[in-house]
Design a protein around this motif. Sequence first.
Motif, PDB file in Angstrom:
ATOM      1  N   ASN A 125       0.786  -1.035   0.092  1.00 46.50           N
ATOM      2  CA  ASN A 125       0.074  -0.037   0.044  1.00 46.50           C
ATOM      3  C   ASN A 125       0.937   1.115  -0.014  1.00 46.50           C
ATOM      4  OD1 ASN A 125      -2.145  -1.361   0.199  1.00 46.50           O
ATOM      5  ND2 ASN A 125      -2.718  -1.058   2.087  1.00 46.50           N
ATOM      6  N   LEU A 126       0.467   2.176  -0.757  1.00 45.92           N
ATOM      7  CA  LEU A 126       1.272   3.415  -1.056  1.00 45.92           C
ATOM      8  C   LEU A 126       0.775   4.576   0.153  1.00 45.92           C
ATOM      9  CD1 LEU A 126       1.169   3.930  -4.740  1.00 45.92           C
ATOM     10  CD2 LEU A 126       3.282   3.193  -3.440  1.00 45.92           C
ATOM     11  N   PRO A 127       1.698   5.215   0.697  1.00 48.24           N
ATOM     12  CA  PRO A 127       1.504   6.264   1.637  1.00 48.24           C
ATOM     13  C   PRO A 127       0.263   7.396   0.734  1.00 48.24           C
ATOM     14  CG  PRO A 127       3.770   5.820   1.633  1.00 48.24           C
ATOM     15  CD  PRO A 127       3.109   5.283   0.582  1.00 48.24           C
ATOM     16  N   GLU A 128      -0.514   7.814   1.602  1.00 48.94           N
ATOM     17  CA  GLU A 128      -1.303   8.730   0.811  1.00 48.94           C
ATOM     18  C   GLU A 128      -0.663  10.066   0.461  1.00 48.94           C
ATOM     19  OE1 GLU A 128      -4.852   9.206   3.464  1.00 48.94           O
ATOM     20  OE2 GLU A 128      -5.523   7.177   3.294  1.00 48.94           O
ATOM     21  N   GLU A 129       0.099  10.582   1.179  1.00 51.80           N
ATOM     22  CA  GLU A 129       0.693  11.634   0.763  1.00 51.80           C
ATOM     23  C   GLU A 129       1.983  11.544  -0.113  1.00 51.80           C
ATOM     24  OE1 GLU A 129       3.038  10.062   4.130  1.00 51.80           O
ATOM     25  OE2 GLU A 129       1.049  10.249   3.752  1.00 51.80           O
ATOM     26  N   VAL A 130       2.090  12.421  -1.036  1.00 53.17           N
ATOM     27  CA  VAL A 130       2.973  12.421  -1.910  1.00 53.17           C
ATOM     28  C   VAL A 130       4.481  12.842  -1.332  1.00 53.17           C
ATOM     29  CG1 VAL A 130       4.185  13.108  -4.023  1.00 53.17           C
ATOM     30  CG2 VAL A 130       1.853  12.501  -3.850  1.00 53.17           C
ATOM     31  N   PRO A 131       5.524  12.054  -1.155  1.00 51.33           N
ATOM     32  CA  PRO A 131       6.824  12.372  -0.536  1.00 51.33           C
ATOM     33  C   PRO A 131       7.231  14.080  -1.065  1.00 51.33           C
ATOM     34  CG  PRO A 131       7.107  10.233  -1.225  1.00 51.33           C
ATOM     35  CD  PRO A 131       5.806  10.847  -1.827  1.00 51.33           C
ATOM     36  N   VAL A 132       7.788  14.665  -0.307  1.00 51.05           N
ATOM     37  CA  VAL A 132       8.149  16.018  -0.859  1.00 51.05           C
ATOM     38  C   VAL A 132       9.722  16.254  -0.192  1.00 51.05           C
ATOM     39  CG1 VAL A 132       5.888  17.264  -0.932  1.00 51.05           C
ATOM     40  CG2 VAL A 132       7.340  17.248   1.094  1.00 51.05           C
ATOM     41  N   ALA A 133      10.464  17.167  -1.041  1.00 49.60           N
ATOM     42  CA  ALA A 133      11.730  17.507  -0.471  1.00 49.60           C
ATOM     43  C   ALA A 133      11.827  18.320   0.724  1.00 49.60           C
ATOM     44  CB  ALA A 133      12.495  18.540  -1.695  1.00 49.60           C
ATOM     45  N   LYS A 190      16.475  20.438  -3.334  1.00 51.17           N
ATOM     46  CA  LYS A 190      16.979  20.135  -2.074  1.00 51.17           C
ATOM     47  C   LYS A 190      16.844  18.689  -1.901  1.00 51.17           C
ATOM     48  CE  LYS A 190      16.261  24.541   0.122  1.00 51.17           C
ATOM     49  NZ  LYS A 190      15.664  25.537   1.350  1.00 51.17           N
ATOM     50  N   SER A 191      17.884  18.142  -1.161  1.00 51.36           N
ATOM     51  CA  SER A 191      17.813  16.949  -0.729  1.00 51.36           C
ATOM     52  C   SER A 191      18.710  16.423   0.679  1.00 51.36           C
ATOM     53  CB  SER A 191      18.632  15.947  -1.617  1.00 51.36           C
ATOM     54  OG  SER A 191      18.691  14.655  -1.519  1.00 51.36           O
ATOM     55  N   THR A 251      19.383  12.529  -3.341  1.00 52.07           N
ATOM     56  CA  THR A 251      18.366  11.880  -4.318  1.00 52.07           C
ATOM     57  C   THR A 251      17.850  12.976  -5.052  1.00 52.07           C
ATOM     58  OG1 THR A 251      16.519  10.370  -4.303  1.00 52.07           O
ATOM     59  CG2 THR A 251      16.234  12.421  -2.856  1.00 52.07           C
ATOM     60  N   ASN A 252      17.322  12.711  -6.408  1.00 54.43           N
ATOM     61  CA  ASN A 252      16.646  13.692  -7.461  1.00 54.43           C
ATOM     62  C   ASN A 252      15.217  14.125  -6.973  1.00 54.43           C
ATOM     63  OD1 ASN A 252      15.881  15.179  -9.093  1.00 54.43           O
ATOM     64  ND2 ASN A 252      16.430  13.665 -10.912  1.00 54.43           N
ATOM     65  N   ALA A 253      15.321  15.249  -6.255  1.00 53.57           N
ATOM     66  CA  ALA A 253      14.015  15.777  -5.717  1.00 53.57           C
ATOM     67  C   ALA A 253      12.898  15.995  -6.760  1.00 53.57           C
ATOM     68  CB  ALA A 253      14.320  17.299  -5.240  1.00 53.57           C
ATOM     69  N   THR A 254      13.340  16.028  -8.020  1.00 58.22           N
ATOM     70  CA  THR A 254      12.417  16.206  -9.127  1.00 58.22           C
ATOM     71  C   THR A 254      11.394  14.709  -9.387  1.00 58.22           C
ATOM     72  OG1 THR A 254      13.927  15.665 -11.070  1.00 58.22           O
ATOM     73  CG2 THR A 254      13.569  17.927 -10.100  1.00 58.22           C
ATOM     74  N   THR A 255      11.955  13.814  -8.765  1.00 54.99           N
ATOM     75  CA  THR A 255      11.383  12.378  -9.108  1.00 54.99           C
ATOM     76  C   THR A 255      10.665  11.895  -7.915  1.00 54.99           C
ATOM     77  OG1 THR A 255      13.603  11.196  -8.424  1.00 54.99           O
ATOM     78  CG2 THR A 255      13.337  11.735 -10.581  1.00 54.99           C
ATOM     79  N   LEU A 256      10.572  12.756  -6.855  1.00 57.43           N
ATOM     80  CA  LEU A 256       9.984  12.245  -5.717  1.00 57.43           C
ATOM     81  C   LEU A 256       8.477  11.778  -5.980  1.00 57.43           C
ATOM     82  CD1 LEU A 256      11.465  14.792  -2.992  1.00 57.43           C
ATOM     83  CD2 LEU A 256      12.073  12.432  -3.301  1.00 57.43           C
ATOM     84  N   GLY A 257       7.994  11.001  -5.488  1.00 53.95           N
ATOM     85  CA  GLY A 257       6.470  10.627  -5.642  1.00 53.95           C
ATOM     86  C   GLY A 257       6.508   9.499  -6.957  1.00 53.95           C
ATOM     87  N   HIS A 258       7.537   9.341  -7.583  1.00 52.24           N
ATOM     88  CA  HIS A 258       7.538   8.351  -8.684  1.00 52.24           C
ATOM     89  C   HIS A 258       7.317   6.892  -8.022  1.00 52.24           C
ATOM     90  CE1 HIS A 258       9.492  11.085 -11.982  1.00 52.24           C
ATOM     91  NE2 HIS A 258       8.492  11.633 -11.307  1.00 52.24           N
ATOM     92  N   LYS A 259       6.877   6.129  -8.891  1.00 52.62           N
ATOM     93  CA  LYS A 259       6.683   4.792  -8.319  1.00 52.62           C
ATOM     94  C   LYS A 259       7.597   3.636  -9.154  1.00 52.62           C
ATOM     95  CE  LYS A 259       1.729   5.777  -7.643  1.00 52.62           C
ATOM     96  NZ  LYS A 259       0.609   5.540  -8.111  1.00 52.62           N
TER      97      LYS A 259
END
Length: 289
Positions: free
Chosen positions: A29-37, A78-79, A158-166
């Motif tokens: 199960n995925l967390p409901e919130e999308v991870p952010v930098a 930022k990371s 980690t690349n902040a622009t890819t956060l939330g990808h699966k």
Amino acid sequence: MTNIMRNYQRFKMALAVSSAVWLVGCASNLPEEVPVAPNREACCATFQQLPYVQLKENETLTVSLGPQSEVFSFSEGKSYTQAFRFNDRTARAQISVKSVMQHGRVFVPRVLLLDKHYQVIKTLGADMFTPQTANLLDSSQLSGSFDSEGARYMVMYTNATTLGHKITLPHPAKLRAQELGEPMPMVTDPTYRYAPTGQVSVTVVTKEYATVLSSDNTSVSDSVTPQGVKQPEAQKETVDFYKQAIAAAISEKDISKAMALLNEAKALKIEGADKIFIELIENQLNDAQ
């Protein structure tokens, strides 16, 4: 009595099914919130200002990247960051990086290799890391291996622009069924989101050791100069010393000592030592006649 046993069996089956669903759900199960930098201020303006963990020649260490880590502003954003300094004895090393995939999240490493001036000589992105499904010994993880290529420092983020990808992996039960030729189980493949935090292990194995030139100029040594390293020129005081010492030894007719001094002078790249030696020897021969 029969009804009681039947109801008990149904209860056990329902409990087993619900437990299996819960276990699979925890992994997929995925967390409901999308991870952010991270949104706090960067710790440093340059790579040189980052705090670096000193690596040994050969070791494995595990680091957790999260709120306790330093924050740095990269071109991608930022990371949370972990920086390493290679051992002084390490000229080249093999590096292995593993990032644990758990709780529906994974920290996707991005690695910068820096020279001694903190300049980037190579960037290693997500394509360097291969997903590995969990087994009896290890959790699911991203794994990659690369050469340090003579770098003195290594920065991980980690690349902040890819956060939330699966990323989705085959369920371990499916892989086991395929290996054993059993019917495919009805399970959900676990999916993980790219996250700004995570647990990463780093293994360094030194493959080549650094060499240094001898600082002992009082004896002759056939030291090998590393390619690309310019031999420093001898100082004027050193040049004058050897020229005078060679002349004094020849004047005293101590040719063995003069030869030893000449060899030392040649090892130190003192120009004209050969010429002075020959001229003085010729003068001695002429005087003897």
